[in-house]
Design a protein around this motif. Structure first.
Motif, PDB file in Angstrom:
ATOM      1  N   SER A  29      51.881  39.584  48.043  1.00  0.00           N
ATOM      2  CA  SER A  29      50.799  39.618  49.024  1.00  0.00           C
ATOM      3  C   SER A  29      50.031  38.317  49.066  1.00  0.00           C
ATOM      4  CB  SER A  29      49.851  40.766  48.691  1.00  0.00           C
ATOM      5  OG  SER A  29      49.457  40.668  47.342  1.00  0.00           O
TER       6      SER A  29
ATOM      7  N   SER B 299      49.782  37.130  52.673  1.00  0.00           N
ATOM      8  CA  SER B 299      49.559  38.111  53.742  1.00  0.00           C
ATOM      9  C   SER B 299      48.125  38.038  54.225  1.00  0.00           C
ATOM     10  CB  SER B 299      49.883  39.518  53.247  1.00  0.00           C
ATOM     11  OG  SER B 299      49.216  39.775  52.052  1.00  0.00           O
ATOM     12  N   GLU B 300      47.953  38.399  55.463  1.00  0.00           N
ATOM     13  CA  GLU B 300      46.655  38.226  56.094  1.00  0.00           C
ATOM     14  C   GLU B 300      46.237  39.498  56.801  1.00  0.00           C
ATOM     15  OE1 GLU B 300      47.866  34.953  58.501  1.00  0.00           O
ATOM     16  OE2 GLU B 300      46.525  33.639  57.412  1.00  0.00           O
ATOM     17  N   LEU B 301      44.941  39.675  56.857  1.00  0.00           N
ATOM     18  CA  LEU B 301      44.384  40.771  57.638  1.00  0.00           C
ATOM     19  C   LEU B 301      43.376  40.187  58.605  1.00  0.00           C
ATOM     20  CD1 LEU B 301      43.716  43.467  54.927  1.00  0.00           C
ATOM     21  CD2 LEU B 301      45.716  43.121  56.308  1.00  0.00           C
ATOM     22  N   SER B 302      42.905  41.016  59.496  1.00  0.00           N
ATOM     23  CA  SER B 302      41.969  40.464  60.467  1.00  0.00           C
ATOM     24  C   SER B 302      40.618  40.257  59.815  1.00  0.00           C
ATOM     25  CB  SER B 302      41.851  41.393  61.663  1.00  0.00           C
ATOM     26  OG  SER B 302      40.804  42.291  61.472  1.00  0.00           O
TER      27      SER B 302
END
Lengths: 234, 191, 205
Positions: free
Chosen positions: A60, A63-66
């Motif tokens: 992870s 990995s990106e989230l908003s």
């Protein structure tokens, strides 16, 4: 061997013959994955999927989230803390605690990821550089904007962030103008410092300027022991 | 809107209009919140579930506005379309995941969301005190978010988890039920 | 090309935000329900000094003494908008919504979100349709500064209203810089510029 379907039933393996009956430690719930009878853990794992110990820690990393998810989560954290405290200092302390627990875990993760090239920082400047670049870059994708040493006090350093991400959606009302939610980031910094054996206190202060209305300074005040050690090291 | 079109919209918005942030920060922040709640309620996991759901509800009320602003979508025609939009666009835009929609009931009022991956629970193992695995729904905030968000678009739903990998189940599954459609409010004095 | 006023109504039929920039010419109105008519809107003791003479900072929607005209206005506007919306829906189905209407003295522009949040803009009669502008205000100002701000409530019981400074400053500079017949692109660049501009303005005022 018990299979997945028995996980949902209250059925406990039972037989009147004590030699056949599977051992059930006293404090467990009736559902038990007997594969783990040899360990002391009573946790259940799903039969097909692996546990978190089988996942690679780097999976992870990118990995990106908003940003909105973080903003909403952080906002809710602030609101929850606000209900349980009276006073701005308390609120900042709670945010600091949240940041602290995150910082501890982040430090472990980052040092592990550095792998063999990880260097244990022993000098103040070294650890501050680590925070300004590595730590900051891993959470905010950019290094901190400045690092300064206080002229008046030996034990004070200042880390400057021109636009802390956590404050970008927060507009502080007038009656709480002392509040700076970057106390959360201060907690992260404090945890990293503590974890690397540089105990101290970190506080966040907003110093708005003409060009940078959201500029925040993290004041890092090291303990006596650290300054002594630093002077001994030369 | 069909599932493929919703998926395309979701991908599109995710790639172009979303500011992104490191996922681990969100994971760790959520974990810190849950840990704080467990400490505050001294291990009463049912209460923690309720609190997580409530916090999620507050988030959902705001999240829906951001969602509508980013995706420019209007109202969905029916509950099936709503489900597809939630799964393919909503979750994609905020958590970069696309759960699957399954297990529709015949009256089209209930469905399940199956989560292949859950970024909120990335590094998590539940405490080994014998009760947490039976009582705590770690990602319960998501249920509240759905409830709050759908309430703002005139749908009253009930959402709860029926399975969680952290608890030893096979999959993480959430069951969503449409309770009723909320009518528009009338101003006081009018009828 | 002037903007008279701006209203936001939430889904509970409450007015949660009012802003007036110019008094519109009320001599056209056959019956004047306003008690204070043509003088500039008087301000209460917590008045903020305006940086430009065109702007008149507005009052809080919870009317204090002498502010009835603004609250009445808001109620009237809401009544009109609500009835028109229902009528349109009955005539052409639940998906349609009215966009604007024009009288001899003003034009009213309307935009409603899927969450039943209603944005209303009153301008002079020569303005083009401003539904796009209202949408921009929603997306770039309301959602960014009000919805995402954890310290501002979502539900407004008792008509507390929106009181977020960044939102108000953004709205001010956005509206003031609205030129006649703007192409869509220019509105967006105006907004981007103004974000920096009003941030500096915090110090100036």
């Amino acid at each position: 061997m018990q299979r997945g379907d028995s996980l949902n039933s209250p059925f406990v393996p039972f037989s009147p013959n004590p030699s056949i009956q599977q051992g059930t430690p006293t404090s467990t719930p009736p559902l038990k994955h007997t594969l783990s009878s040899s360990t002391s853990s009573n946790l259940r794992y799903s039969s097909s999927r692996k546990s978190i110990y089988d996942r690679h820690l780097n999976r992870s990393q990118r990995s990106e989230l908003s940003k909105a998810s973080f903003a909403f989560l952080f906002g809710e954290m602030v609101q929850y803390a606000q209900k349980r405290v009276n006073g701005i200092a308390d609120l900042e302390k709670k945010l600091n605690l949240h940041g602290y627990s995150i910082g501890q875990r982040l430090l472990e993760l980052l040092l592990w990821r550095e792998g063999r090239s990880a260097k244990r920082e022993t000098r103040i400047l070294g650890i501050l550089q680590f925070i300004t670049t590595t730590v900051y870059r891993s959470i905010f994708n950019k290094p901190a904007d400045g690092l300064e040493k206080s002229r008046d006090n030996e034990d004070e350093y200042m880390l400057i962030d021109n636009d802390p991400m956590v404050n970008s959606y927060i507009s502080v009302p007038k009656e709480m103008s002392q509040l700076n939610c970057a106390a959360f980031v201060a907690g992260i910094i404090e945890a990293v410092l503590d974890g690397c054996l540089f105990p101290g206190r970190v506080t966040a202060h907003s110093v708005p300027t003409e060009q940078l209305p959201a500029k925040t300074v993290f004041l890092i005040k090291f303990d006596e022991a650290v300054i002594e050690r630093e002077s001994v090291l030369g | 809107m069909s599932a493929t079109k919703a998926a395309r919209v979701g991908e599109d918005v995710w790639k172009t209009r979303i500011d992104k942030v490191n996922a681990e920060l969100v994971t760790l922040t959520y974990g810190s919140i849950v840990a704080q709640l467990c400490r505050d309620f001294e291990g009463d996991y049912l209460e923690v579930n309720k609190q997580l759901e409530k916090m999620g509800y507050n988030i959902g009320l705001r999240l829906i506005e951001d969602f509508l602003a980013k995706t420019n979508m209007g109202k969905c025609a029916n509950f099936r379309e709503t489900a597809e939009t939630i799964a393919k666009v909503g979750f994609k835009v905020f958590l970069n995941i696309t759960p699957t929609v399954t297990n529709w009931t015949t009256d089209n009022k209930q469905f399940s969301l199956i989560f292949e991956e859950n970024p909120l629970a990335d590094f998590v193992e539940l405490p080994d005190d014998g009760r947490a695995q039976n009582e705590l729904w770690y990602s319960n905030m998501l249920c509240g978010v759905l409830r709050g968000a759908l309430e703002m678009v005139q749908m009253q739903v009930d959402a709860h988890f029926v399975g969680d990998i952290l608890r030893g189940n096979e999959v993480t599954e959430m069951r969503v039920t449409l309770v009723r459609i909320i009518d528009d409010e009338l101003p006081p004095g009018e009828d | 090309m002037t903007i008279y006023s701006f209203y936001i109504f939430d889904r509970h039929c409450e007015c949660i935000y009012v802003k007036q920039w110019h008094q519109r010419d009320r001599s056209f109105r056959p019956t004047s329900s306003a008690s204070t008519v043509d003088s500039p809107v008087t301000l209460s003791s917590d008045q903020r000094s305006s940086t430009s003479s065109k702007l008149q900072n507005d009052v809080h929607p919870t009317g204090r003494g002498g502010r009835l005209s603004v609250q009445d206005d808001a109620k009237l506007v809401f009544g009109v908008v609500f009835s028109l919306r229902n009528m349109v829906r009955k005539l052409s189905g639940p998906d349609d919504s009215f966009i604007s209407y024009r009288t001899g003295s003003y034009k009213l522009h309307y935009y409603e979100t899927a969450t039943n949040l209603k944005f209303v803009l009153l301008t002079d009669v020569k303005m083009n349709n401003l539904k796009v502008v209202l949408h921009q205000i929603y997306v770039n100002l309301y959602v960014e500064f009000v919805t995402k701000n954890p310290l501002s409530p979502i539900e407004h019981p008792g008509g507390e209203g929106v009181a977020v400074e960044l939102f108000e400053m953004g709205l001010d500079s956005f509206i003031v810089n609205l030129r006649p017949h703007p192409p869509l692109r220019r509105i967006q660049t105006n907004l981007v510029l103004n974000r920096e501009q009003y941030r500096i303005d915090i110090k100036v005022s």
